[in-house]
Motif scaffolding. Structure first.
Motif, PDB file in Angstrom:
ATOM      1  N   GLY A 127     -82.272  39.539  68.664  1.00 37.06           N
ATOM      2  CA  GLY A 127     -82.571  39.844  67.266  1.00 37.06           C
ATOM      3  C   GLY A 127     -81.347  39.784  66.384  1.00 37.06           C
ATOM      4  N   GLN A 128     -80.212  40.239  66.895  1.00 38.34           N
ATOM      5  CA  GLN A 128     -78.966  40.179  66.118  1.00 38.34           C
ATOM      6  C   GLN A 128     -78.505  38.747  65.914  1.00 38.34           C
ATOM      7  OE1 GLN A 128     -76.671  42.809  68.647  1.00 38.34           O
ATOM      8  NE2 GLN A 128     -76.766  44.467  67.143  1.00 38.34           N
ATOM      9  N   ARG A 129     -78.662  37.922  66.940  1.00 37.58           N
ATOM     10  CA  ARG A 129     -78.281  36.507  66.784  1.00 37.58           C
ATOM     11  C   ARG A 129     -79.140  35.835  65.718  1.00 37.58           C
ATOM     12  NH1 ARG A 129     -77.478  36.926  72.462  1.00 37.58           N
ATOM     13  NH2 ARG A 129     -79.573  36.134  72.918  1.00 37.58           N
ATOM     14  N   GLN A 130     -80.422  36.190  65.670  1.00 33.96           N
ATOM     15  CA  GLN A 130     -81.288  35.598  64.655  1.00 33.96           C
ATOM     16  C   GLN A 130     -80.905  36.099  63.261  1.00 33.96           C
ATOM     17  OE1 GLN A 130     -82.619  32.938  64.493  1.00 33.96           O
ATOM     18  NE2 GLN A 130     -84.741  33.009  65.121  1.00 33.96           N
ATOM     19  N   ARG A 131     -80.414  37.325  63.164  1.00 31.76           N
ATOM     20  CA  ARG A 131     -79.917  37.832  61.887  1.00 31.76           C
ATOM     21  C   ARG A 131     -78.678  37.062  61.434  1.00 31.76           C
ATOM     22  NH1 ARG A 131     -81.269  43.632  60.458  1.00 31.76           N
ATOM     23  NH2 ARG A 131     -83.177  44.065  61.627  1.00 31.76           N
ATOM     24  N   VAL A 132     -77.828  36.699  62.387  1.00 30.24           N
ATOM     25  CA  VAL A 132     -76.667  35.863  62.049  1.00 30.24           C
ATOM     26  C   VAL A 132     -77.134  34.508  61.519  1.00 30.24           C
ATOM     27  CG1 VAL A 132     -74.602  34.716  62.934  1.00 30.24           C
ATOM     28  CG2 VAL A 132     -75.172  37.021  63.732  1.00 30.24           C
ATOM     29  N   ALA A 133     -78.149  33.942  62.156  1.00 33.63           N
ATOM     30  CA  ALA A 133     -78.684  32.659  61.685  1.00 33.63           C
ATOM     31  C   ALA A 133     -79.234  32.791  60.270  1.00 33.63           C
ATOM     32  CB  ALA A 133     -79.766  32.170  62.643  1.00 33.63           C
ATOM     33  N   LEU A 134     -79.895  33.902  59.974  1.00 32.80           N
ATOM     34  CA  LEU A 134     -80.400  34.139  58.617  1.00 32.80           C
ATOM     35  C   LEU A 134     -79.234  34.266  57.627  1.00 32.80           C
ATOM     36  CD1 LEU A 134     -83.317  36.655  59.216  1.00 32.80           C
ATOM     37  CD2 LEU A 134     -83.490  34.462  58.008  1.00 32.80           C
TER      38      LEU A 134
END
Length: 252
Positions: free
Chosen positions: A138-145
């Motif tokens: 989930g944190q990696r996807q937040r970085v992508a966002l």
């Protein structure tokens, strides 16, 4: 059921801004296989559009065309002046720290300051020096966002961005995206298989079947939306039926 024409939708003219992204008569063929066959679509500033359909119907192909990642399509395409894409896989560079992943290619007077600001906005303040491997999914996807939003895109393209997340993380990520879109107001196209997700997040829900847009409906339900709202429940049942899914066979 035929898709409505957003160009004649007076509600869209009043609630949203100018057309940012459009497809007119878009056709895409791979060999003998027609993936898109005469697609017409408009998305306006601040408008969140969700695109549903069975696997292989052409959803992600249309998204890639609007993103400028597929130049083999026929027809007219306008993909925004500053498009940004978030995929199911965050696609972070493992050899770069979080801040450097977000700031990559950014050209502003204060690159690190801007990247730090957006990381805080997605709930990752203090993780600027972390490596991608040290973050949860989930944190990696937040970085992508954050990497997508740092450039203030006028068009945000989301290709099943939550499908690899566990249920609780997915709910949190959906709420985050809803808040970020409300703040930044890009035009948004999100490809998803999740009917409920589309109804909770989108202003319009489209259905694609065999390369055609066959359904287009506006979702006028006040936010924040609840899964048990009668209108959401009713529309979920109708959309599942349109997609050929037996609602009784789906999880509650």
């Amino acid at each position: 059921m035929k898709a409505t024409d957003p160009a004649t939708d007076t509600a869209a003219h009043h609630r949203f801004g100018d057309v940012v992204a459009s497809a007119t008569g878009v056709r895409r063929v791979f060999g003998d296989h027609v993936v898109l066959d005469g697609v017409d679509l408009q998305i306006r500033t601040g408008e969140f559009v969700a695109l549903l359909g069975r696997s292989g119907c052409g959803k992600s192909t249309l998204l890639r065309i609007l993103a400028g990642l597929d130049d083999g399509a026929e027809g007219e395409v306008v993909g925004g002046t500053e498009p940004a894409v978030v995929f199911q896989d965050p696609r972070l560079f493992p050899w770069r720290r979080v801040l450097d992943n977000v700031a990559l290619g950014l050209r502003t007077p204060d690159v690190k300051g801007r990247a730090t600001e957006v990381l805080a906005e997605v709930g990752l303040a203090g993780r600027e020096r972390a490596w991608p491997r040290q973050l949860s999914g989930g944190q990696r996807q937040r970085v992508a966002l954050a990497r997508a939003l740092v450039r203030e895109p006028d068009l945000l393209l989301l290709d099943e961005p939550f499908s690899a997340l566990d249920a609780l993380t997915r709910i949190s990520a959906q709420a985050l995206v809803s808040d970020l879109v409300a703040t930044h107001r890009p035009a948004v196209l999100m490809v998803t298989h999740d009917v409920e997700e589309a109804l909770l997040l989108a202003d319009r829900v489209l259905v694609m079947d065999a390369g055609h847009l066959v359904h287009d409906e506006r979702i006028d339900v006040a936010r924040p939306r609840r899964r048990d709202h009668p209108e959401i429940v009713s529309r979920r049942a109708a959309l599942l039926g349109l997609l050929g899914v037996d609602e009784a066979a789906t999880p509650a």
